[in-house]
Design a protein around this motif. Sequence first.
Motif, PDB file in Angstrom:
ATOM      1  N   GLU A 119      -5.980  13.738  -0.960  1.00 21.80           N
ATOM      2  CA  GLU A 119      -6.953  12.635  -0.566  1.00 21.80           C
ATOM      3  C   GLU A 119      -7.935  13.290   0.429  1.00 21.80           C
ATOM      4  OE1 GLU A 119      -4.351   9.584  -0.564  1.00 21.80           O
ATOM      5  OE2 GLU A 119      -4.807   8.687  -2.480  1.00 21.80           O
ATOM      6  N   GLU A 120      -7.057  13.625   1.636  1.00 27.44           N
ATOM      7  CA  GLU A 120      -7.798  14.252   2.743  1.00 27.44           C
ATOM      8  C   GLU A 120      -8.881  15.337   2.346  1.00 27.44           C
ATOM      9  OE1 GLU A 120      -5.499  14.164   6.102  1.00 27.44           O
ATOM     10  OE2 GLU A 120      -7.290  14.691   7.426  1.00 27.44           O
ATOM     11  N   LEU A 121      -8.089  16.264   1.732  1.00 24.94           N
ATOM     12  CA  LEU A 121      -8.763  17.549   1.355  1.00 24.94           C
ATOM     13  C   LEU A 121      -9.870  17.014   0.644  1.00 24.94           C
ATOM     14  CD1 LEU A 121      -6.134  20.066   0.114  1.00 24.94           C
ATOM     15  CD2 LEU A 121      -7.607  20.490   2.298  1.00 24.94           C
ATOM     16  N   ALA A 122     -10.010  16.348  -0.250  1.00 26.04           N
ATOM     17  CA  ALA A 122     -10.930  15.910  -1.142  1.00 26.04           C
ATOM     18  C   ALA A 122     -12.127  15.199  -0.417  1.00 26.04           C
ATOM     19  CB  ALA A 122     -10.624  15.197  -2.256  1.00 26.04           C
ATOM     20  N   ARG A 123     -11.736  14.435   0.236  1.00 22.80           N
ATOM     21  CA  ARG A 123     -12.710  13.860   1.287  1.00 22.80           C
ATOM     22  C   ARG A 123     -13.428  14.877   2.066  1.00 22.80           C
ATOM     23  NH1 ARG A 123      -9.558  10.136   3.249  1.00 22.80           N
ATOM     24  NH2 ARG A 123      -9.253  11.218   5.318  1.00 22.80           N
ATOM     25  N   ILE A 124     -12.796  15.650   2.868  1.00 22.00           N
ATOM     26  CA  ILE A 124     -13.518  16.671   3.760  1.00 22.00           C
ATOM     27  C   ILE A 124     -14.152  17.663   2.867  1.00 22.00           C
ATOM     28  CG2 ILE A 124     -13.191  18.660   5.220  1.00 22.00           C
ATOM     29  CD1 ILE A 124     -10.415  17.350   5.767  1.00 22.00           C
ATOM     30  N   MET A 125     -13.779  18.103   1.637  1.00 17.66           N
ATOM     31  CA  MET A 125     -14.609  18.960   0.693  1.00 17.66           C
ATOM     32  C   MET A 125     -15.646  18.105   0.133  1.00 17.66           C
ATOM     33  SD  MET A 125     -11.776  21.723  -0.174  1.00 17.66           S
ATOM     34  CE  MET A 125     -13.076  22.762  -0.717  1.00 17.66           C
ATOM     35  N   SER A 131     -10.832  16.917  -9.586  1.00 18.78           N
ATOM     36  CA  SER A 131     -11.185  18.153  -9.731  1.00 18.78           C
ATOM     37  C   SER A 131     -10.481  19.431  -8.763  1.00 18.78           C
ATOM     38  CB  SER A 131     -12.744  18.143  -9.753  1.00 18.78           C
ATOM     39  OG  SER A 131     -13.282  19.130  -8.892  1.00 18.78           O
ATOM     40  N   LEU A 132     -10.478  18.849  -7.420  1.00  9.56           N
ATOM     41  CA  LEU A 132      -9.802  19.548  -6.703  1.00  9.56           C
ATOM     42  C   LEU A 132      -8.212  19.845  -6.905  1.00  9.56           C
ATOM     43  CD1 LEU A 132     -10.092  21.391  -3.966  1.00  9.56           C
ATOM     44  CD2 LEU A 132      -9.496  19.097  -2.726  1.00  9.56           C
ATOM     45  N   CYS A 133      -7.640  18.817  -7.316  1.00 11.83           N
ATOM     46  CA  CYS A 133      -6.180  18.681  -7.703  1.00 11.83           C
ATOM     47  C   CYS A 133      -5.917  19.786  -8.954  1.00 11.83           C
ATOM     48  CB  CYS A 133      -5.925  17.233  -8.196  1.00 11.83           C
ATOM     49  SG  CYS A 133      -4.234  17.070  -8.601  1.00 11.83           S
ATOM     50  N   GLY A 134      -6.966  19.645  -9.826  1.00 10.70           N
ATOM     51  CA  GLY A 134      -6.901  20.539 -11.134  1.00 10.70           C
ATOM     52  C   GLY A 134      -6.967  21.998 -10.795  1.00 10.70           C
ATOM     53  N   THR A 135      -7.673  22.142  -9.831  1.00  7.58           N
ATOM     54  CA  THR A 135      -7.830  23.685  -9.361  1.00  7.58           C
ATOM     55  C   THR A 135      -6.542  24.297  -8.698  1.00  7.58           C
ATOM     56  OG1 THR A 135     -10.231  23.230  -8.693  1.00  7.58           O
ATOM     57  CG2 THR A 135      -9.203  25.308  -7.853  1.00  7.58           C
ATOM     58  N   LYS A 137      -3.564  23.017  -8.929  1.00  5.00           N
ATOM     59  CA  LYS A 137      -2.743  22.636  -9.908  1.00  5.00           C
ATOM     60  C   LYS A 137      -2.459  24.093 -10.666  1.00  5.00           C
ATOM     61  CE  LYS A 137      -2.360  18.514 -11.647  1.00  5.00           C
ATOM     62  NZ  LYS A 137      -2.031  17.100 -11.981  1.00  5.00           N
ATOM     63  N   ARG A 138      -3.584  24.287 -11.284  1.00 12.56           N
ATOM     64  CA  ARG A 138      -3.594  25.680 -12.145  1.00 12.56           C
ATOM     65  C   ARG A 138      -3.371  26.719 -11.435  1.00 12.56           C
ATOM     66  NH1 ARG A 138      -7.926  23.333 -14.291  1.00 12.56           N
ATOM     67  NH2 ARG A 138      -9.434  24.169 -12.848  1.00 12.56           N
ATOM     68  N   TYR A 139      -3.741  27.045 -10.317  1.00 13.72           N
ATOM     69  CA  TYR A 139      -3.461  28.259  -9.444  1.00 13.72           C
ATOM     70  C   TYR A 139      -2.016  28.153  -8.979  1.00 13.72           C
ATOM     71  CZ  TYR A 139      -3.566  31.989  -5.836  1.00 13.72           C
ATOM     72  OH  TYR A 139      -3.315  32.996  -5.167  1.00 13.72           O
ATOM     73  N   VAL A 140      -1.623  27.097  -8.474  1.00 13.16           N
ATOM     74  CA  VAL A 140       0.014  27.012  -8.039  1.00 13.16           C
ATOM     75  C   VAL A 140       0.898  27.231  -9.184  1.00 13.16           C
ATOM     76  CG1 VAL A 140       1.625  25.570  -6.940  1.00 13.16           C
ATOM     77  CG2 VAL A 140      -0.553  25.926  -6.015  1.00 13.16           C
ATOM     78  N   MET A 141       0.475  26.660 -10.458  1.00 14.88           N
ATOM     79  CA  MET A 141       1.347  26.961 -11.643  1.00 14.88           C
ATOM     80  C   MET A 141       1.825  28.295 -12.183  1.00 14.88           C
ATOM     81  SD  MET A 141       0.967  23.381 -13.492  1.00 14.88           S
ATOM     82  CE  MET A 141       1.831  21.894 -12.664  1.00 14.88           C
ATOM     83  N   ASN A 142       0.253  28.876 -12.272  1.00 11.37           N
ATOM     84  CA  ASN A 142       0.237  30.298 -12.479  1.00 11.37           C
ATOM     85  C   ASN A 142       1.084  30.941 -11.604  1.00 11.37           C
ATOM     86  OD1 ASN A 142      -1.382  30.135 -14.798  1.00 11.37           O
ATOM     87  ND2 ASN A 142      -3.197  30.013 -13.718  1.00 11.37           N
ATOM     88  N   ARG A 143       0.908  30.812 -10.399  1.00 12.21           N
ATOM     89  CA  ARG A 143       1.386  31.932  -9.365  1.00 12.21           C
ATOM     90  C   ARG A 143       3.050  31.774  -9.404  1.00 12.21           C
ATOM     91  NH1 ARG A 143      -0.992  33.341  -3.846  1.00 12.21           N
ATOM     92  NH2 ARG A 143       0.891  34.284  -2.843  1.00 12.21           N
ATOM     93  N   ALA A 144       3.563  30.334  -9.493  1.00 11.56           N
ATOM     94  CA  ALA A 144       4.946  30.293  -9.526  1.00 11.56           C
ATOM     95  C   ALA A 144       5.544  30.842 -10.881  1.00 11.56           C
ATOM     96  CB  ALA A 144       5.300  28.694  -9.663  1.00 11.56           C
ATOM     97  N   SER A 145       4.700  30.766 -11.892  1.00  6.34           N
ATOM     98  CA  SER A 145       5.296  31.568 -13.129  1.00  6.34           C
ATOM     99  C   SER A 145       5.221  32.963 -13.100  1.00  6.34           C
ATOM    100  CB  SER A 145       4.197  31.235 -14.271  1.00  6.34           C
ATOM    101  OG  SER A 145       3.956  29.909 -14.336  1.00  6.34           O
ATOM    102  N   ARG A 291      -9.677  30.579  -0.850  1.00  7.53           N
ATOM    103  CA  ARG A 291     -10.878  30.150   0.176  1.00  7.53           C
ATOM    104  C   ARG A 291     -10.156  28.655   0.827  1.00  7.53           C
ATOM    105  NH1 ARG A 291     -16.280  29.697  -2.783  1.00  7.53           N
ATOM    106  NH2 ARG A 291     -15.136  30.605  -4.747  1.00  7.53           N
ATOM    107  N   LEU A 292      -9.442  27.976  -0.042  1.00  6.66           N
ATOM    108  CA  LEU A 292      -8.960  26.632   0.714  1.00  6.66           C
ATOM    109  C   LEU A 292      -7.895  27.102   1.565  1.00  6.66           C
ATOM    110  CD1 LEU A 292      -9.637  23.622  -0.391  1.00  6.66           C
ATOM    111  CD2 LEU A 292      -7.354  23.952  -1.904  1.00  6.66           C
TER     112      LEU A 292
END
Length: 312
Positions: A119-125, A131-135, A137-145, A291-292
């Motif tokens: 929530e705080e990240l989304a507010r600052i950005m 939409s931020l959550c989707g970005t 989650k996709r990255y982190v799951m790919n990375r873990a896999s 970037r995040l």
Amino acid sequence: MKCRVCGGQANIRLPQYNSALCASDFVAFFEKRVSGTITKHALLGEQDRTLVAVSGGKDSLSLWYLLNRLGFSADGIYIDLGIRDYSHISLVKARQMADRLQRRLYSFSLSGTFSKGIEELARIMKRPPCSLCGTIKRYVMNRASTHYGYSVLATGHNLDDEASALLGNILHWKEEYLWKKGVVLEAEHGLAKKVKPFFLCSEKEAAAYALLNKIDYVYEECPHSLGAKTLLYKSLLNRVEDVSPATKIAFLKGYLKRAKAEVSRGQEEKEKSSCKVCGYPSYSEECNFCRLLKRFGNGAAVRFDIYVPSEP
Ligand code: Q46
Ligand code: ZN
């Protein structure tokens, strides 16, 4: 109302199949249906290592449980979004399932990495949280896999999720997403294959399966899902379904048929390059996640906690 299989007292009505079943026949029916989807669409093979995206809700926990029951040794990954009690309780439920299945649970904490929750990240950005959550989650799951050597990432998206997303894409003619919502997304750019074994199972069926298998899940939805357009589309589709059972399933099956043709017609995809920092696919020089991390990570690296259940 009689069970269509055994003739005993039926507990679950399935108007979309013009049927009703007792509890144990429903469980068998549901498992057979999911295993049929897995076989028909070649979602998982014996040689695959599967990671299930676990949110703590009924769909993902049921999926994790069911895949293991079907003999696929699947581990879980949980992403802690840092949403107060909701995230905490969800992690507890995910760990309970890891204990029950005796499987590993990887977890990634947003607050641990960015010192801020979604929530705080989304507010600052100035971005919508989802939409931020989707970005992320996709990255982190790919990375873990890829990092831990899983060839398949399975998610608990069900018939209602997919039908409402499809309706939304059509209503707004989001052609860039329209044909990319199938049951399977083959491995590409070095990333794991993505599969949705519950694609043809309704939300109600998944909830009944969870209940009958005593799966303890978090009942609340993520607070950001409230008011989301998908909820409106879900309720509209449910009204249609009430009057005309099996509409949703026909909608998705028809989509799958057409999607195949569209994909094989070869829509030109925008060429992806690699992020110069992490090497993952990206449309720009540096991917959104890096970037995040640069902006909020304070030198933190991407790290996962690994929960390994102790012997019962
Ligand atoms: S996208 Fe949005 Fe969900 Fe993320 S912030 Fe919650 S509702 S969890 S699927
Ligand atoms: Zn990157």
